[in-house]
Design an enzyme around this catalytic site. Sequence first.
Site, mmCIF file in Angstrom:
data_model
loop_
_atom_site.group_PDB
_atom_site.id
_atom_site.type_symbol
_atom_site.label_atom_id
_atom_site.label_comp_id
_atom_site.label_asym_id
_atom_site.label_seq_id
_atom_site.Cartn_x
_atom_site.Cartn_y
_atom_site.Cartn_z
ATOM 1 N N HIS A 12 37.912 25.435 27.433
ATOM 2 C CA HIS A 12 37.755 26.653 28.240
ATOM 3 C C HIS A 12 38.318 26.460 29.650
ATOM 4 O O HIS A 12 37.980 25.481 30.310
ATOM 5 C CB HIS A 12 36.248 26.960 28.324
ATOM 6 C CG HIS A 12 35.909 28.237 28.992
ATOM 7 N ND1 HIS A 12 34.842 28.335 29.870
ATOM 8 C CD2 HIS A 12 36.437 29.486 28.906
ATOM 9 C CE1 HIS A 12 34.738 29.592 30.274
ATOM 10 N NE2 HIS A 12 35.692 30.307 29.718
ATOM 11 N N HIS A 54 40.731 32.811 37.418
ATOM 12 C CA HIS A 54 39.668 33.552 36.741
ATOM 13 C C HIS A 54 39.212 34.757 37.546
ATOM 14 O O HIS A 54 39.143 35.877 37.039
ATOM 15 C CB HIS A 54 38.482 32.621 36.468
ATOM 16 C CG HIS A 54 37.347 33.313 35.781
ATOM 17 N ND1 HIS A 54 36.384 34.027 36.463
ATOM 18 C CD2 HIS A 54 37.037 33.429 34.470
ATOM 19 C CE1 HIS A 54 35.533 34.545 35.598
ATOM 20 N NE2 HIS A 54 35.901 34.198 34.382
#
Length: 244
Positions: A12, A54
């Site tokens: 991730h 992100h």
Amino acid sequence: MTPWPYPLWLAHRGAGKLAPENTLAAFRLGAQFGYRAFECDVKLSRDGEAFLLHDDTLERTTDGRGSPSDRAWADLARLDAGHWHSPPFTAEPLPRLAQIAAFCHANDCALNIEIKPCPGFERVTGEVAALQAEQLWAGRSVLPLLSSFKPEALEGARDAAPALPRALLLDRLWDGWPETAEALGVVAVITNWRLMDRALIERLHAKGWRALVYTVNDAPVAEQLIAEGIDGIITDRVDQFDPR
Ligand code: G3P
Ligand code: MG
């Protein structure tokens, strides 16, 4: 179901807990732990460069401020995206998607590109990320999987580069998600692991879609999902789960 060339385990945000998320340092670390598939978050600079980040703002993971959609790539490229994590990663830069593609090709790794648009840039981020990915993976046998929580981003990706595989991300099972997934021509649905169970896996498989989950950091949860037939698991815990 569509043939599935991707490994079960995906790291991730690169391997973005032990190293700064969404940087090449995180990818290198994941590869050291044996990972051959990665998830990362991609958005656009003001001048249309696809790069990894992100958040909608720069503060948490860089020494910059404000929205990256207001900044040219040349400006973003000078930011420190490593020091916030820990001093050994000081001066680690934000990577362009092109650098991540080169890493994946050199290390025989697959990529899940999560299209993570800044607000208001949903469709264009999908279009540009897909076009850049199509060029960067031209002639490769395993194409990147493009995913998003934003249907508009996946519409842009579908219209710009229809041959690239797509996946709808779900943090809840909102009304109409199956029809949306169908219209987007997805090959997979990726849910929060709390939403996934045997019934949903079977329902997705019956539609011809693969079933993936994020972000599993707990061994019993992973074991149960594997027993139920899950196709992909996105994890932070590259140090705990051996993907080999
Ligand atoms: O792509 C799956 C997962 O990364 C979604 O959550 O917030 O970590 O991008 P987030
Ligand atoms: Mg993500």
